[in-house]
Design a protein around this motif. Structure first.
Motif, PDB file in Angstrom:
ATOM      1  N   ASP A 127      76.674  38.639  34.140  1.00  0.00           N
ATOM      2  CA  ASP A 127      76.231  39.954  34.540  1.00  0.00           C
ATOM      3  C   ASP A 127      74.660  39.812  34.532  1.00  0.00           C
ATOM      4  O   ASP A 127      74.136  38.970  34.071  1.00  0.00           O
ATOM      5  CB  ASP A 127      76.915  41.196  33.658  1.00  0.00           C
ATOM      6  N   ASN A 147      78.101  41.729  42.771  1.00  0.00           N
ATOM      7  CA  ASN A 147      78.134  42.280  41.398  1.00  0.00           C
ATOM      8  C   ASN A 147      76.961  42.942  41.316  1.00  0.00           C
ATOM      9  O   ASN A 147      77.024  44.105  40.417  1.00  0.00           O
ATOM     10  CB  ASN A 147      78.324  41.168  40.410  1.00  0.00           C
ATOM     11  N   LYS A 189      79.738  43.690  28.860  1.00  0.00           N
ATOM     12  CA  LYS A 189      81.087  43.161  29.495  1.00  0.00           C
ATOM     13  C   LYS A 189      81.520  41.720  29.097  1.00  0.00           C
ATOM     14  O   LYS A 189      80.685  40.713  28.832  1.00  0.00           O
ATOM     15  CB  LYS A 189      80.964  42.966  31.046  1.00  0.00           C
ATOM     16  N   LYS A 242      85.380  45.767  29.184  1.00  0.00           N
ATOM     17  CA  LYS A 242      84.085  46.402  29.215  1.00  0.00           C
ATOM     18  C   LYS A 242      84.128  47.614  27.992  1.00  0.00           C
ATOM     19  O   LYS A 242      84.821  48.530  28.073  1.00  0.00           O
ATOM     20  CB  LYS A 242      84.094  47.537  30.572  1.00  0.00           C
TER      21      LYS A 242
END
Length: 204
Positions: A123, A166, A68, A53
């Motif tokens: 993500d 997430n 990420k 990250k």
């Protein structure tokens, strides 16, 4: 540089991160990056994979602009190309949310750790999974056993599927109730084995 241990599969540890191109050009460097072990069964392998990250989004090696990333060790793939073939095929077929990737050589504290795949982590973002959690969308992954700190888990009623959220990372009570109901509806259809009901709830 990092002090990552096996326990760091639960939490991120701070690390100095430097990404260098083949011509010696430093494409990204920072002292406040974060890293932790990635994966389930592979987290116990000799050559582990890692979640990375950055402090902010960066374009690494013209792969993609993201914050990420994942360093995949491909421990159980002697060819080192199975993931690459899958990603490339998905990209050629135009499948949405296909991660971008490249191959890199990884060094940890000055020691060569081998060849890895640097992959854009799935993500919520405009360049990855473009959804809006505030509008009721959510992103999750199946996590059957591995604990993580700061992750909300939901276990379905019929098949006992354990998923970790997430996004939203910290759901409100209303969001958690809505997501749980959706997952249990799918879980019920799947356990009943009625294909038409399953197909009505997901892309198959």
């Amino acid at each position: 540089e990092s002090t990552v241990t096996l326990d760091d599969s639960k939490r991120y540890g701070e690390a100095e991160l430097v990404f260098v191109d083949t011509d010696g050009t430093v494409v990204w460097s920072e002292e406040t990056g974060q890293i932790r072990i990635h994966g389930n069964s592979t987290s116990w392998s000799k050559k582990k994979s890692y979640n990375v990250k950055l402090s902010q989004k960066a374009n690494l090696f013209d792969v993609e602009t993201a914050r990420k990333w994942v360093l995949i060790g491909n421990q159980y793939d002697v060819t080192r190309i199975r993931n690459a073939v899958a990603y490339s095929l998905a990209d050629r077929l135009g499948l949405p949310y296909t991660p971008a990737y490249t191959y890199v050589d990884a060094y940890v504290n000055g020691e060569y750790w081998g060849e890895y795949m640097l992959v854009e982590k799935i993500d919520v973002s405009e360049t990855s999974v473009d959804i809006d959690p505030d509008a009721g969308d959510f992103l999750f992954e199946v996590e059957n056993w591995r604990p993580k700190e700061g992750v909300t888990f939901i276990t379905t009623k019929k098949l006992n599927l354990r998923v970790g959220l997430n996004a939203p990372e910290v759901p409100t009570d209303d969001q958690l109730t809505a997501i749980t109901n959706i997952l249990n509806t799918f879980d019920k259809a799947l356990s009943a084995g009625v294909w038409a009901d399953v197909a009505a709830l997901c892309d198959v």
